[in-house]
Design a protein around this motif. Sequence first.
Motif, PDB file in Angstrom:
ATOM      1  N   CYS A  43       4.303   2.104  -6.646  1.00 46.82           N
ATOM      2  CA  CYS A  43       3.866   1.953  -5.258  1.00 46.82           C
ATOM      3  C   CYS A  43       2.490   1.304  -5.245  1.00 46.82           C
ATOM      4  O   CYS A  43       1.540   1.831  -5.846  1.00 46.82           O
ATOM      5  CB  CYS A  43       3.833   3.320  -4.578  1.00 46.82           C
ATOM      6  SG  CYS A  43       3.076   3.319  -2.934  1.00 46.82           S
ATOM      7  N   ALA A  45       0.362   0.994  -2.850  1.00 52.71           N
ATOM      8  CA  ALA A  45      -0.646   1.684  -2.042  1.00 52.71           C
ATOM      9  C   ALA A  45      -1.257   2.874  -2.761  1.00 52.71           C
ATOM     10  O   ALA A  45      -2.434   3.190  -2.568  1.00 52.71           O
ATOM     11  CB  ALA A  45      -0.026   2.140  -0.718  1.00 52.71           C
ATOM     12  N   THR A  46      -0.465   3.561  -3.592  1.00 48.65           N
ATOM     13  CA  THR A  46      -0.917   4.818  -4.200  1.00 48.65           C
ATOM     14  C   THR A  46      -1.017   4.760  -5.716  1.00 48.65           C
ATOM     15  O   THR A  46      -1.585   5.666  -6.324  1.00 48.65           O
ATOM     16  CB  THR A  46       0.047   5.951  -3.845  1.00 48.65           C
ATOM     17  OG1 THR A  46       1.327   5.689  -4.453  1.00 48.65           O
ATOM     18  CG2 THR A  46       0.211   6.091  -2.336  1.00 48.65           C
ATOM     19  N   SER A  47      -0.411   3.757  -6.338  1.00 48.01           N
ATOM     20  CA  SER A  47      -0.353   3.628  -7.793  1.00 48.01           C
ATOM     21  C   SER A  47       0.492   4.723  -8.444  1.00 48.01           C
ATOM     22  O   SER A  47       0.417   4.929  -9.646  1.00 48.01           O
ATOM     23  CB  SER A  47      -1.753   3.641  -8.412  1.00 48.01           C
ATOM     24  OG  SER A  47      -1.887   2.569  -9.295  1.00 48.01           O
ATOM     25  N   GLU A  48       1.311   5.400  -7.652  1.00 48.25           N
ATOM     26  CA  GLU A  48       2.273   6.323  -8.231  1.00 48.25           C
ATOM     27  C   GLU A  48       3.467   5.535  -8.755  1.00 48.25           C
ATOM     28  O   GLU A  48       3.838   4.496  -8.202  1.00 48.25           O
ATOM     29  CB  GLU A  48       2.741   7.352  -7.202  1.00 48.25           C
ATOM     30  CG  GLU A  48       1.669   8.347  -6.829  1.00 48.25           C
ATOM     31  CD  GLU A  48       2.194   9.446  -5.932  1.00 48.25           C
ATOM     32  OE1 GLU A  48       3.427   9.555  -5.769  1.00 48.25           O
ATOM     33  OE2 GLU A  48       1.367  10.195  -5.376  1.00 48.25           O
ATOM     34  N   GLY A 128       5.174   7.401  -4.353  1.00 47.50           N
ATOM     35  CA  GLY A 128       4.095   7.095  -3.433  1.00 47.50           C
ATOM     36  C   GLY A 128       4.618   7.031  -2.011  1.00 47.50           C
ATOM     37  O   GLY A 128       5.261   7.968  -1.526  1.00 47.50           O
ATOM     38  N   GLU A 129       4.388   5.905  -1.353  1.00 48.12           N
ATOM     39  CA  GLU A 129       4.845   5.721   0.026  1.00 48.12           C
ATOM     40  C   GLU A 129       6.232   5.084   0.115  1.00 48.12           C
ATOM     41  O   GLU A 129       6.718   4.795   1.208  1.00 48.12           O
ATOM     42  CB  GLU A 129       3.830   4.859   0.780  1.00 48.12           C
ATOM     43  CG  GLU A 129       2.457   5.502   0.879  1.00 48.12           C
ATOM     44  CD  GLU A 129       1.438   4.617   1.576  1.00 48.12           C
ATOM     45  OE1 GLU A 129       1.815   3.471   1.955  1.00 48.12           O
ATOM     46  OE2 GLU A 129       0.284   5.049   1.747  1.00 48.12           O
TER      47      GLU A 129
END
Length: 224
Positions: A43, A45-48, A128-129
């Motif tokens: 992701c 936006a979150t780096s997950e 993440g998102e």
Amino acid sequence: MNVTEDYTGHVEPGAAARRVLDALTITKMSVGPMDNNAYLLVCRATSEALLIDAANEYERLSDLIGHGPDRPSLRTIVTTHQHADHWQALGALAGAYGTDTVVHPLDADPLPVPPDILVEHGDTLSVGEITLEVIHLRGHTPGSIALLYRDPKGHPHLFTGDSLFPGGVGKTTSPENFASLIDDVEQRIFAQLPDETWFYPGHGDDSTLGAERGKLTEWRERGW
């Protein structure tokens, strides 16, 4: 780790290629003696991160994730089905990164670690998102699953494991299993998703549903 940004859907054994979408990156790597595809989804936006099929070569998959402070946070590993060539690095990666492991309950028993999350058809997973939809495709194994990302700013992206390849559905061991798989692929994938859907199989090159749709009758007549 050398990762090409020129994503075509083809990777050589041992190589990796990254596709950058608006909200998600998809990195494909070929690992192990059976040329298995592993897919790292991050992701933006979150780096997950979520890994699809920790198939083999723990060290190279770990290198792909990275070792610096800016590396993505691997939270989840999904195993598309129970065949051993798709989980040789699962135990090592799950232990090293403390990830949740995910599988369909019908394919859980052969895995080297107990699953943290069991998923059924219609469930969703998050990275993440990003939301991924679970599609149960019965036939290659009892619990084979695909994962679908509906990109709001582009076409759908579908990770099919060994249930759908360019040129046909996955291997089955009986006419009954073949009928189950071809029915699910037709009804749950081709009848639901548009031609521009890009799919990512468990071995070999990617394709689109549009490139394969006209062959469905031929596949069914060819049989298992």
